[in-house]
Write a protein that holds these residues in place. Structure first.
Motif, PDB file in Angstrom:
ATOM      1  N   ASP A 224      27.509 -29.368  -7.234  1.00 25.88           N
ATOM      2  CA  ASP A 224      28.521 -28.755  -6.565  1.00 25.88           C
ATOM      3  C   ASP A 224      28.613 -27.159  -6.166  1.00 25.88           C
ATOM      4  O   ASP A 224      29.054 -27.716  -4.795  1.00 25.88           O
ATOM      5  CB  ASP A 224      29.801 -28.542  -7.720  1.00 25.88           C
ATOM      6  CG  ASP A 224      30.936 -29.905  -8.727  1.00 25.88           C
ATOM      7  OD1 ASP A 224      30.957 -30.965  -7.478  1.00 25.88           O
ATOM      8  OD2 ASP A 224      31.464 -29.202  -9.006  1.00 25.88           O
ATOM      9  N   ARG A 227      27.766 -29.073  -2.765  1.00 24.20           N
ATOM     10  CA  ARG A 227      28.706 -30.018  -1.380  1.00 24.20           C
ATOM     11  C   ARG A 227      29.508 -28.924   0.054  1.00 24.20           C
ATOM     12  O   ARG A 227      29.549 -29.751   0.668  1.00 24.20           O
ATOM     13  CB  ARG A 227      29.736 -30.746  -2.320  1.00 24.20           C
ATOM     14  CG  ARG A 227      30.441 -31.436  -2.754  1.00 24.20           C
ATOM     15  CD  ARG A 227      30.680 -32.045  -3.483  1.00 24.20           C
ATOM     16  NE  ARG A 227      30.401 -32.496  -4.820  1.00 24.20           N
ATOM     17  CZ  ARG A 227      29.550 -34.271  -3.965  1.00 24.20           C
ATOM     18  NH1 ARG A 227      30.286 -34.644  -3.009  1.00 24.20           N
ATOM     19  NH2 ARG A 227      29.298 -34.675  -5.028  1.00 24.20           N
ATOM     20  N   GLY A 235      28.755 -35.157   0.428  1.00 23.92           N
ATOM     21  CA  GLY A 235      27.808 -35.142  -0.235  1.00 23.92           C
ATOM     22  C   GLY A 235      27.101 -35.469   0.966  1.00 23.92           C
ATOM     23  O   GLY A 235      26.739 -35.550   2.272  1.00 23.92           O
ATOM     24  N   GLN A 255      24.569 -35.159  -5.690  1.00 27.85           N
ATOM     25  CA  GLN A 255      25.130 -34.773  -4.660  1.00 27.85           C
ATOM     26  C   GLN A 255      25.421 -35.690  -3.133  1.00 27.85           C
ATOM     27  O   GLN A 255      25.424 -35.583  -2.278  1.00 27.85           O
ATOM     28  CB  GLN A 255      23.676 -34.421  -4.077  1.00 27.85           C
ATOM     29  CG  GLN A 255      23.650 -33.215  -5.105  1.00 27.85           C
ATOM     30  CD  GLN A 255      21.603 -31.984  -5.190  1.00 27.85           C
ATOM     31  OE1 GLN A 255      20.826 -33.194  -4.608  1.00 27.85           O
ATOM     32  NE2 GLN A 255      22.023 -30.854  -5.565  1.00 27.85           N
TER      33      GLN A 255
END
Ligand SMILES: [Zn+2]
Ligand SMILES: [Zn+2]
Length: 345
Positions: A224, A227, A235, A255
């Protein structure tokens, strides 16, 4: 001549040994620069039965130097040539070699003994994975040919394309090589690590964003964190694992954008499992790729990158030291003080 001999975990000695001479197809090289590598550190601490089936053994596999003697039948090299060699060569005739998967060769012949005044390059490596380097390329910058060749292999498998956003997990020497080569392919690079100094090194090498994961625990949290730096927060087009820990393999897959590719590069402890969400794998059409070692074609490309200066081999080097500083350098690597030392006999 002097050479380091590896007697077992934690026991590495610089000794006077008999001078080496090349047999048929072999070449003797006066080592001008030898580089330490993560594999050396692993072997020094724990031993490495594949690389060192018998002890004591010569140690080290990243080097460049000058040819001092050529064996019978060698026509490609002459005394005085400045050369660099990879650490192995495939046999060319097993099933893996015949289907073009030479990194999976069943008879890979490895070379050891770079941490010495002289080394003999085995015949298969002379035949396929040894190159003359130009005067403009210092020995110190040529020595890390082997890791660069493996990263060129990874680049090939990654399919990284112009405009991609690539997340690189791990900013050690391997991660730093990916930072550079992914940019040569026209990608925007995001780097995640837990060391601020390594991250700053990646930033200086052109990474668009750096993410310090210190304080984050789970693979989900670590995924996260990167991101927001990917297009639309979807991603990464390609996420690369350059650490060698199963948890980081998991974070790398997490990811990805839908349809993304994970390049799982770092070697993990033997038999270590990692988990993937099977329904995400299905509905999001991920591609997961394992990459090991190199092939002669990738070694050739790596020599080209070093020789033309498109990749600066010195950019990886923490410090140039005398040969006598090998054990100290490995200890410094273990303590996180440096990532790659170039030793000069
Ligand atoms: Zn290496
Ligand atoms: Zn083979």
């Amino acid at each position: 001549m002097r050479a380091y001999m590896f007697y077992g975990p934690g026991d590495l000695r610089l000794e006077d040994v008999e001078d080496v001479h090349p047999g048929p197809g072999e070449v003797a090289v006066e080592v001008k620069a030898a580089a330490t590598c993560g594999t050396d550190l692993k072997s020094y601490r724990r031993g490495h039965p594949t690389l060192f089936p018998e002890l004591p053994a010569r140690f080290g596999h990243e080097f460049a130097g000058i040819v001092t003697e050529v064996g019978e039948g060698v026509t490609k090299f002459s005394v005085g040539d400045r050369v660099v060699a990879a650490n192995s060569a495939p046999c060319g005739s097993c099933w893996a070699c015949t289907i073009g998967r030479e990194s999976l060769c069943e008879n890979l012949q490895y070379l050891n003994g770079a941490f010495a005044e002289k080394i003999v390059i085995p015949a298969p490596i002379v035949a396929r994975n040894t190159y003359v380097i130009p005067e403009s390329l210092p020995f110190e910058a040529a020595a890390p040919l082997e890791p660069l060749s493996t990263v060129v292999h990874g680049m090939h498998e990654s399919g990284i394309a112009l405009g991609d956003t690539v997340v690189i997990n791990g900013a050690g020497p391997i991660g730093q090589m990916y930072v550079k080569l992914a940019q040569l392919r026209g990608a925007t690079v995001v780097v995640a690590d837990r060391s601020q100094s390594r991250l700053e090194q990646a930033e200086a090498a052109g990474a668009a964003h750096i993410v310090n994961l210190t304080g984050l625990d789970t693979p989900e949290e670590c995924a996260d964190a990167v991101r927001p730096f990917t297009p639309g927060g979807r991603g990464a087009d390609v996420a690369i694992e350059a650490v060698g820990l199963p948890a980081v393999w998991e974070q790398t897959v997490l990811q990805l954008r839908p349809g993304g590719t994970a390049l799982l590069f770092g070697g993990t402890p033997k038999d270590a499992p990692f988990s993937v969400n099977s329904s995400a794998m299905h509905y999001k059409e991920y591609t997961l790729k394992g990459v090991y070692h190199h092939q002669p074609r990738y070694v050739q490309i790596a020599v080209e990158l070093l020789s033309t200066g498109k990749f600066d081999g010195m950019s990886l080097c923490t410090e140039v030291r005398p040969l006598e500083a090998l054990v100290e350098s490995l200890e410094d690597m273990a303590a996180g003080k440096g990532s790659k030392y170039i030793l000069q006999p």
